[in-house]
Design a protein around this motif. Sequence first.
Motif, PDB file in Angstrom:
ATOM      1  N   PHE A  25       8.144  87.421   9.835  1.00  0.00           N
ATOM      2  CA  PHE A  25       9.079  88.194  10.228  1.00  0.00           C
ATOM      3  C   PHE A  25       8.854  88.065  11.963  1.00  0.00           C
ATOM      4  CE2 PHE A  25      10.614  90.751   6.759  1.00  0.00           C
ATOM      5  CZ  PHE A  25      11.996  90.536   6.877  1.00  0.00           C
TER       6      PHE A  25
ATOM      7  N   ARG B  46      14.906  81.094  14.314  1.00  0.00           N
ATOM      8  CA  ARG B  46      15.204  82.254  13.394  1.00  0.00           C
ATOM      9  C   ARG B  46      15.668  81.816  12.018  1.00  0.00           C
ATOM     10  NH1 ARG B  46      17.635  84.472  18.430  1.00  0.00           N
ATOM     11  NH2 ARG B  46      16.118  86.244  19.017  1.00  0.00           N
TER      12      ARG B  46
ATOM     13  N   VAL C 165      13.815  82.521   8.470  1.00  0.00           N
ATOM     14  CA  VAL C 165      14.365  82.982   7.280  1.00  0.00           C
ATOM     15  C   VAL C 165      14.221  81.961   5.987  1.00  0.00           C
ATOM     16  CG1 VAL C 165      16.418  83.849   6.428  1.00  0.00           C
ATOM     17  CG2 VAL C 165      15.722  84.316   8.823  1.00  0.00           C
TER      18      VAL C 165
ATOM     19  N   ALA D 161      11.045  85.256  12.968  1.00  0.00           N
ATOM     20  CA  ALA D 161      12.613  85.687  12.837  1.00  0.00           C
ATOM     21  C   ALA D 161      13.152  86.532  13.704  1.00  0.00           C
ATOM     22  CB  ALA D 161      12.810  85.981  11.417  1.00  0.00           C
TER      23      ALA D 161
ATOM     24  N   ASN E 159      19.320  80.597  -0.779  1.00  0.00           N
ATOM     25  CA  ASN E 159      18.672  80.247   0.372  1.00  0.00           C
ATOM     26  C   ASN E 159      18.915  78.958   0.973  1.00  0.00           C
ATOM     27  OD1 ASN E 159      16.630  80.759   2.217  1.00  0.00           O
ATOM     28  ND2 ASN E 159      15.107  80.133   1.089  1.00  0.00           N
TER      29      ASN E 159
END
Lengths: 117, 93
Positions: free
Chosen positions: B25, B37, B41, B28, B75
């Motif tokens: 994270f 980012r 992810v 991100a 995704n």
Amino acid sequence: MIETIRFWAIVGLVGAGVFFTLVSAVGVIRLPDVYTRAHTASQTDTLGAGFTLAAVALALGWQHATAYTVLLLFFVFVTNPTAAHAIARSASDVGIDPWTADDAREDTRDDTGGDSR
Amino acid sequence: MMPTDLSEIFLVAAAVFVVLAIVMFYRAVAGPTTQDRLLAVNVLGTNTVVILALLSVALEQPWYLDIALIYALLNFLMAIAISKFTVERGGVL
């Protein structure tokens, strides 16, 4: 005997998956450029996810769920490098400059300056 | 004896994957560009798929694998779509 071999094969596959995902996390955090990060994300993360999903498939044995797991493994192996390639290509099209050896020299100079201070 | 050992191993591996996903994270949130980012992810989504597969075999819930398969599909679609939108329209919105 065969159960022992299967047990240690599963343990080894899970350990390899965790190790390669750890390498991927360190690379995404520490590497200097979006292109190098795309490189480590496409290679080591795919390998870690593949090892772990192979361990899950080996632990499940012969069932319906094993087919799902093998399908998921194949899908991750195909799509993860494709997504990393698309991200790196969009970074190139937007106009992000790649990190070069000159930047590395400046970085080490800055680092040694910071250390000596 | 062996199945409980195996499910404990899978639960520990899932916990390690959760910790690595939380570490991811950072990139991100603090990534300098949109592509950084997006890449973070994407890696997070792959970690989530692996965590779902590990929990599926550790808790003996085979239908978690269906969710993992759909998550992997979405995704991949998200990564391709956002990387196209950042080139053609200069941003996601």
